[in-house]
Design a protein around this motif. Structure first.
Motif, PDB file in Angstrom:
ATOM      1  N   ARG A 136       0.802  -1.291  -0.045  1.00  0.00           N
ATOM      2  CA  ARG A 136      -0.048  -0.095   0.087  1.00  0.00           C
ATOM      3  C   ARG A 136       0.838   1.450  -0.101  1.00  0.00           C
ATOM      4  O   ARG A 136       0.561   2.254  -0.664  1.00  0.00           O
ATOM      5  CB  ARG A 136      -0.816  -0.139   1.087  1.00  0.00           C
ATOM      6  CG  ARG A 136      -2.107  -1.103   1.293  1.00  0.00           C
ATOM      7  CD  ARG A 136      -2.960  -0.864   2.200  1.00  0.00           C
ATOM      8  NE  ARG A 136      -3.559   0.269   2.269  1.00  0.00           N
ATOM      9  CZ  ARG A 136      -3.986   0.740   3.521  1.00  0.00           C
ATOM     10  NH1 ARG A 136      -4.193  -0.061   4.748  1.00  0.00           N
ATOM     11  NH2 ARG A 136      -4.331   2.008   3.628  1.00  0.00           N
ATOM     12  N   TRP A 137       1.822   1.126   0.770  1.00  0.00           N
ATOM     13  CA  TRP A 137       2.863   2.325   1.092  1.00  0.00           C
ATOM     14  C   TRP A 137       3.374   2.586  -0.552  1.00  0.00           C
ATOM     15  O   TRP A 137       3.512   3.842  -1.040  1.00  0.00           O
ATOM     16  CB  TRP A 137       3.939   2.165   1.681  1.00  0.00           C
ATOM     17  CG  TRP A 137       5.168   3.030   1.903  1.00  0.00           C
ATOM     18  CD1 TRP A 137       6.101   3.445   1.456  1.00  0.00           C
ATOM     19  CD2 TRP A 137       4.949   3.997   2.914  1.00  0.00           C
ATOM     20  NE1 TRP A 137       6.942   4.172   1.877  1.00  0.00           N
ATOM     21  CE2 TRP A 137       6.043   4.737   2.838  1.00  0.00           C
ATOM     22  CE3 TRP A 137       4.166   4.492   3.953  1.00  0.00           C
ATOM     23  CZ2 TRP A 137       6.429   5.916   3.848  1.00  0.00           C
ATOM     24  CZ3 TRP A 137       4.644   5.354   4.946  1.00  0.00           C
ATOM     25  CH2 TRP A 137       5.698   6.235   4.527  1.00  0.00           C
ATOM     26  N   LEU A 138       3.734   1.631  -1.145  1.00  0.00           N
ATOM     27  CA  LEU A 138       4.431   1.823  -2.802  1.00  0.00           C
ATOM     28  C   LEU A 138       3.223   2.395  -3.554  1.00  0.00           C
ATOM     29  O   LEU A 138       3.426   3.042  -4.488  1.00  0.00           O
ATOM     30  CB  LEU A 138       5.099   0.374  -3.160  1.00  0.00           C
ATOM     31  CG  LEU A 138       6.217   0.105  -2.163  1.00  0.00           C
ATOM     32  CD1 LEU A 138       6.758  -1.408  -2.924  1.00  0.00           C
ATOM     33  CD2 LEU A 138       7.475   1.036  -2.546  1.00  0.00           C
ATOM     34  N   THR A 139       1.945   2.000  -3.599  1.00  0.00           N
ATOM     35  CA  THR A 139       1.181   2.193  -4.290  1.00  0.00           C
ATOM     36  C   THR A 139       0.815   3.770  -3.867  1.00  0.00           C
ATOM     37  O   THR A 139       0.327   4.540  -4.972  1.00  0.00           O
ATOM     38  CB  THR A 139      -0.188   1.121  -4.084  1.00  0.00           C
ATOM     39  OG1 THR A 139       0.262  -0.013  -4.446  1.00  0.00           O
ATOM     40  CG2 THR A 139      -1.292   1.947  -5.000  1.00  0.00           C
ATOM     41  N   PHE A 140       0.974   4.098  -2.607  1.00  0.00           N
ATOM     42  CA  PHE A 140       0.427   5.366  -2.395  1.00  0.00           C
ATOM     43  C   PHE A 140       1.421   6.418  -3.017  1.00  0.00           C
ATOM     44  O   PHE A 140       1.025   7.538  -3.502  1.00  0.00           O
ATOM     45  CB  PHE A 140       0.506   5.545  -0.825  1.00  0.00           C
ATOM     46  CG  PHE A 140       0.117   6.801  -0.118  1.00  0.00           C
ATOM     47  CD1 PHE A 140      -1.089   7.145   0.198  1.00  0.00           C
ATOM     48  CD2 PHE A 140       1.167   8.028  -0.111  1.00  0.00           C
ATOM     49  CE1 PHE A 140      -1.660   8.549   0.821  1.00  0.00           C
ATOM     50  CE2 PHE A 140       0.689   9.257   0.440  1.00  0.00           C
ATOM     51  CZ  PHE A 140      -0.610   9.364   0.881  1.00  0.00           C
ATOM     52  N   TYR A 141       2.530   6.191  -3.086  1.00  0.00           N
ATOM     53  CA  TYR A 141       3.795   7.049  -3.571  1.00  0.00           C
ATOM     54  C   TYR A 141       3.530   7.051  -5.078  1.00  0.00           C
ATOM     55  O   TYR A 141       3.787   8.125  -5.687  1.00  0.00           O
ATOM     56  CB  TYR A 141       5.197   6.538  -3.101  1.00  0.00           C
ATOM     57  CG  TYR A 141       5.846   7.208  -1.970  1.00  0.00           C
ATOM     58  CD1 TYR A 141       6.738   8.322  -1.969  1.00  0.00           C
ATOM     59  CD2 TYR A 141       5.241   6.595  -0.661  1.00  0.00           C
ATOM     60  CE1 TYR A 141       7.034   8.915  -0.775  1.00  0.00           C
ATOM     61  CE2 TYR A 141       5.883   7.264   0.375  1.00  0.00           C
ATOM     62  CZ  TYR A 141       6.765   8.248   0.432  1.00  0.00           C
ATOM     63  OH  TYR A 141       7.353   8.946   1.336  1.00  0.00           O
ATOM     64  N   GLY A 142       3.022   5.935  -5.664  1.00  0.00           N
ATOM     65  CA  GLY A 142       2.982   6.132  -7.061  1.00  0.00           C
ATOM     66  C   GLY A 142       1.525   6.724  -7.455  1.00  0.00           C
ATOM     67  O   GLY A 142       1.724   7.521  -8.499  1.00  0.00           O
ATOM     68  N   GLU A 143       0.634   6.587  -6.440  1.00  0.00           N
ATOM     69  CA  GLU A 143      -0.613   7.342  -7.008  1.00  0.00           C
ATOM     70  C   GLU A 143      -0.442   8.774  -6.652  1.00  0.00           C
ATOM     71  O   GLU A 143      -1.282   9.670  -7.293  1.00  0.00           O
ATOM     72  CB  GLU A 143      -1.917   6.745  -6.183  1.00  0.00           C
ATOM     73  CG  GLU A 143      -2.146   5.502  -6.472  1.00  0.00           C
ATOM     74  CD  GLU A 143      -3.123   4.947  -5.837  1.00  0.00           C
ATOM     75  OE1 GLU A 143      -3.433   5.427  -4.478  1.00  0.00           O
ATOM     76  OE2 GLU A 143      -3.798   3.785  -6.150  1.00  0.00           O
ATOM     77  N   HIS A 144       0.452   9.340  -5.924  1.00  0.00           N
ATOM     78  CA  HIS A 144       0.635  10.498  -5.384  1.00  0.00           C
ATOM     79  C   HIS A 144       1.943  11.199  -5.737  1.00  0.00           C
ATOM     80  O   HIS A 144       2.392  12.039  -5.002  1.00  0.00           O
ATOM     81  CB  HIS A 144       0.347  10.828  -3.905  1.00  0.00           C
ATOM     82  CG  HIS A 144      -0.997  10.421  -3.374  1.00  0.00           C
ATOM     83  ND1 HIS A 144      -2.249  11.124  -3.669  1.00  0.00           N
ATOM     84  CD2 HIS A 144      -1.467   9.200  -2.918  1.00  0.00           C
ATOM     85  CE1 HIS A 144      -3.234  10.440  -3.305  1.00  0.00           C
ATOM     86  NE2 HIS A 144      -2.758   9.044  -2.916  1.00  0.00           N
TER      87      HIS A 144
END
Length: 165
Positions: A136-144
């Motif tokens: 989720r952390w990696l996805t968060f950085y990608g999405e933002h």
């Protein structure tokens, strides 16, 4: 898969390097280049922790509520110092005062998080949960990317804890 606590520690190391780069910057253009990237990373990191890590710590840690409330307060102080820096000419005394306040607040926060909150979380979170949150952390950085769609607003620490219990 990456453990969220390892990813957070990676960010912490990047913050320390970023502040060291400021020490080496010699003119306003260099200062601006280093500080803009570092300040943005500090803001995104706080939002990521508040969205992903702290909702779990508040429920599962021995001192999760207290650690979470403290961390949200720390994030507010760092955000406020970053915002203050943007009001001043890069390299001016007022700019440096805000940047140094961000550095001090961040250094204190990292120490508390690394010595208290993260060990508490590791003791209570399964390896599977840590891996899931890492994803989720990696996805968060990608999405933002570059802070896209993030508010960078202070949060009431007590209210945050109440809302996530």
């Amino acid at each position: 898969m990456d453990d969220i606590t390892a990813l957070i520690l990676d960010d912490h190391a990047a913050f320390r390097r970023g502040f060291a780069r400021l020490d080496d910057a010699r003119d306003p253009a260099e200062l601006l280049a280093v500080w803009e990237a570092l300040a943005l990373h500090l803001d995104i990191h706080a939002e990521a922790e508040e969205a992903i890590l702290y909702p779990h710590l508040v429920k599962h840690g021995d001192d999760g509520a207290e650690e979470t409330e403290d961390a949200i307060g720390d994030h507010n102080k760092i955000r406020d110092a970053v915002a203050e820096s943007k009001l001043h000419e890069v390299g001016s005394d007022a700019w440096w005062a805000a940047v140094w306040r961000a550095r001090r607040e961040n250094s204190e926060h990292l120490a508390e998080e690394e010595d208290e909150a993260l060990p508490d979380f590791r003791r209570h979170a399964s390896v599977e949960l840590r891996a899931e949150l890492g994803q989720r952390w990696l996805t968060f950085y990608g999405e933002h990317k570059n802070g896209r769609n993030l508010p960078f607003r202070d949060k009431d620490p007590e209210r945050y804890v109440q809302d996530h219990r």
